[in-house]
Write an enzyme that holds these catalytic residues in place. Structure first.
Site, PDB file in Angstrom:
ATOM      1  N   ARG A  19      -2.864 -57.834 -12.194  1.00  0.00           N
ATOM      2  CA  ARG A  19      -3.251 -58.322 -10.707  1.00  0.00           C
ATOM      3  C   ARG A  19      -1.532 -58.290  -9.307  1.00  0.00           C
ATOM      4  O   ARG A  19      -0.501 -58.029 -10.235  1.00  0.00           O
ATOM      5  CB  ARG A  19      -3.426 -60.052 -11.065  1.00  0.00           C
ATOM      6  CG  ARG A  19      -2.480 -60.352 -11.798  1.00  0.00           C
ATOM      7  CD  ARG A  19      -3.581 -61.875 -11.937  1.00  0.00           C
ATOM      8  NE  ARG A  19      -4.209 -61.715 -12.113  1.00  0.00           N
ATOM      9  CZ  ARG A  19      -4.382 -61.810 -13.864  1.00  0.00           C
ATOM     10  NH1 ARG A  19      -3.602 -62.243 -14.424  1.00  0.00           N
ATOM     11  NH2 ARG A  19      -5.688 -61.708 -13.806  1.00  0.00           N
ATOM     12  N   VAL A  58       4.298 -62.743 -23.030  1.00  0.00           N
ATOM     13  CA  VAL A  58       5.742 -62.210 -23.201  1.00  0.00           C
ATOM     14  C   VAL A  58       6.891 -63.177 -22.867  1.00  0.00           C
ATOM     15  O   VAL A  58       8.072 -62.233 -23.273  1.00  0.00           O
ATOM     16  CB  VAL A  58       6.100 -61.158 -21.292  1.00  0.00           C
ATOM     17  CG1 VAL A  58       4.597 -59.996 -21.840  1.00  0.00           C
ATOM     18  CG2 VAL A  58       6.215 -61.785 -20.180  1.00  0.00           C
ATOM     19  N   ASN A  84       7.316 -55.672 -15.596  1.00  0.00           N
ATOM     20  CA  ASN A  84       6.563 -56.307 -14.445  1.00  0.00           C
ATOM     21  C   ASN A  84       6.501 -57.874 -14.142  1.00  0.00           C
ATOM     22  O   ASN A  84       6.733 -58.544 -13.124  1.00  0.00           O
ATOM     23  CB  ASN A  84       5.354 -55.812 -13.633  1.00  0.00           C
ATOM     24  CG  ASN A  84       4.823 -56.102 -12.523  1.00  0.00           C
ATOM     25  OD1 ASN A  84       5.420 -56.196 -11.849  1.00  0.00           O
ATOM     26  ND2 ASN A  84       3.882 -56.726 -13.309  1.00  0.00           N
ATOM     27  N   TYR A 148      14.831 -68.324 -10.635  1.00  0.00           N
ATOM     28  CA  TYR A 148      14.393 -67.110 -10.206  1.00  0.00           C
ATOM     29  C   TYR A 148      15.522 -65.633 -10.212  1.00  0.00           C
ATOM     30  O   TYR A 148      15.243 -64.691 -10.324  1.00  0.00           O
ATOM     31  CB  TYR A 148      12.922 -66.516  -9.253  1.00  0.00           C
ATOM     32  CG  TYR A 148      11.904 -65.422  -9.030  1.00  0.00           C
ATOM     33  CD1 TYR A 148      11.287 -65.160  -9.802  1.00  0.00           C
ATOM     34  CD2 TYR A 148      12.659 -65.231  -7.504  1.00  0.00           C
ATOM     35  CE1 TYR A 148      11.007 -64.307  -9.663  1.00  0.00           C
ATOM     36  CE2 TYR A 148      11.950 -63.897  -7.926  1.00  0.00           C
ATOM     37  CZ  TYR A 148      10.898 -63.356  -8.379  1.00  0.00           C
ATOM     38  OH  TYR A 148      10.442 -62.467  -7.692  1.00  0.00           O
ATOM     39  N   LYS A 152      16.326 -62.425 -11.399  1.00  0.00           N
ATOM     40  CA  LYS A 152      16.412 -61.308 -10.991  1.00  0.00           C
ATOM     41  C   LYS A 152      17.889 -60.521 -11.029  1.00  0.00           C
ATOM     42  O   LYS A 152      18.185 -59.208 -11.240  1.00  0.00           O
ATOM     43  CB  LYS A 152      15.617 -60.850  -9.999  1.00  0.00           C
ATOM     44  CG  LYS A 152      14.076 -62.009 -10.265  1.00  0.00           C
ATOM     45  CD  LYS A 152      13.298 -60.563 -10.914  1.00  0.00           C
ATOM     46  CE  LYS A 152      11.789 -60.967 -11.271  1.00  0.00           C
ATOM     47  NZ  LYS A 152      11.268 -60.252 -11.910  1.00  0.00           N
ATOM     48  N   THR A 182       0.532 -59.367  -1.721  1.00  0.00           N
ATOM     49  CA  THR A 182       0.137 -59.420  -2.694  1.00  0.00           C
ATOM     50  C   THR A 182      -1.619 -60.108  -2.416  1.00  0.00           C
ATOM     51  O   THR A 182      -1.792 -60.530  -1.032  1.00  0.00           O
ATOM     52  CB  THR A 182       0.196 -59.702  -4.124  1.00  0.00           C
ATOM     53  OG1 THR A 182       1.004 -61.193  -3.673  1.00  0.00           O
ATOM     54  CG2 THR A 182       1.340 -59.041  -4.393  1.00  0.00           C
ATOM     55  N   LEU A 184      -2.484 -63.082  -2.518  1.00  0.00           N
ATOM     56  CA  LEU A 184      -1.731 -64.473  -2.931  1.00  0.00           C
ATOM     57  C   LEU A 184      -0.489 -64.881  -2.355  1.00  0.00           C
ATOM     58  O   LEU A 184      -0.050 -65.886  -1.127  1.00  0.00           O
ATOM     59  CB  LEU A 184      -1.223 -64.654  -3.975  1.00  0.00           C
ATOM     60  CG  LEU A 184      -1.447 -65.212  -5.472  1.00  0.00           C
ATOM     61  CD1 LEU A 184      -1.116 -66.064  -6.538  1.00  0.00           C
ATOM     62  CD2 LEU A 184      -3.309 -66.054  -4.873  1.00  0.00           C
TER      63      LEU A 184
END
Length: 250
Positions: A19, A58, A84, A148, A152, A182, A184
């Site tokens: 997705r 993961v 990803n 986050y 990254k 996307t 969302l």
């Protein structure tokens, strides 16, 4: 003769490939002929033909080796690993619990490290490559998503380090995506008006599509990028307008 990208001899593993951005990557790899295995915690809807699903969280380091083994058992080889899986809800750094921050870093950074380690031998045997999906948030301050953004940023450094350590057996690159439309996207920005205002800050005037991020991954996985390793390809439409520049009329 026109240049083409044919990945019909490659098997790719895409985490979170069912997705969002991951689905765009999966679809574009399939369009280039690759066999694709996607990994996630739940079976996504409507996977196209030629795509297999492999259940895995993961974030769990112990899941990495069994996941790679599952793909090798099903397909016999592994040519491309696309790390990803990622993301984060918006939480101010002062309000984020230690557990929350740890889980975000596990998802967005450590999962890529553990899977790269687990897949290294198979990728080296195939002369394959890794593409890590990073973010514009890792290249500038990331208010509201501090863990986050830090993860990254670390993913870009990890890309550069593994590219140096593991060459010439394989190539390791990153794609730093900006805004991506996307399913969302509108919800994240508070509705269509907020989403439109966010897109207006992009020099290209819009967010990327998942397929456009997928095209960058396809290029990096292809022979056209045979001498590209340790690179961070920004797919962000020119970046984001800075408030100071607007004040100065730029």
């Amino acid at each position: 003769m026109a240049l083409t990208i044919d990945l019909s001899d490659q098997v790719a593993l895409v985490t979170g490939g069912g997705r969002g951005v991951g689905r765009g990557i999966t679809d574009r790899l399939r369009a280039a002929g690759a066999t694709v295995a996607v990994a996630g915690r739940s079976v996504p809807d409507g996977l196209p033909g030629g795509v297999t699903f492999h259940a895995a969280d993961v974030r769990d380091a112990d899941a990495a080796a069994p996941l790679v083994a599952s793909v090798l058992e099903r397909h016999g080889r592994l040519d491309l690993l696309v790390n990803n899986a990622g993301g984060s809800p918006s939480v101010a750094a002062a309000d984020a619990s230690p557990r929350f921050s740890t889980r975000i870093i596990e998802l967005n950074l450590l999962s890529a490290l553990h899977l790269a380690h687990a897949a290294r031998a198979a990728l080296a045997e195939a002369g394959g490559s890794i593409v890590n999906v990073a973010s514009l948030s890792g290249l500038r301050p990331s208010p509201g998503t501090a863990a986050y953004g830090a993860a990254k940023a670390g993913l870009v450094n990890l890309t550069q380090t593994l590219a140096m350590e593991w060459a010439p057996a394989m190539r390791v690159n990153a794609v730093s995506a900006g805004m991506v439309r996307t399913e969302l996207f509108d919800e994240y920005y508070g509705g269509p008006e907020g989403a439109a205002a966010a897109e207006a800050t992009v020099p290209m005037g819009r967010a990327a599509t998942p397929a456009e991020v997928g095209d960058a991954v396809v290029f990096l996985a292809s022979p056209l990028a045979s001498y590209v390793t340790g690179a961070n390809l920004a797919v962000h439409g020119g970046g984001e307008a800075i408030a100071l520049h607007r004040v100065l009329g730029h």
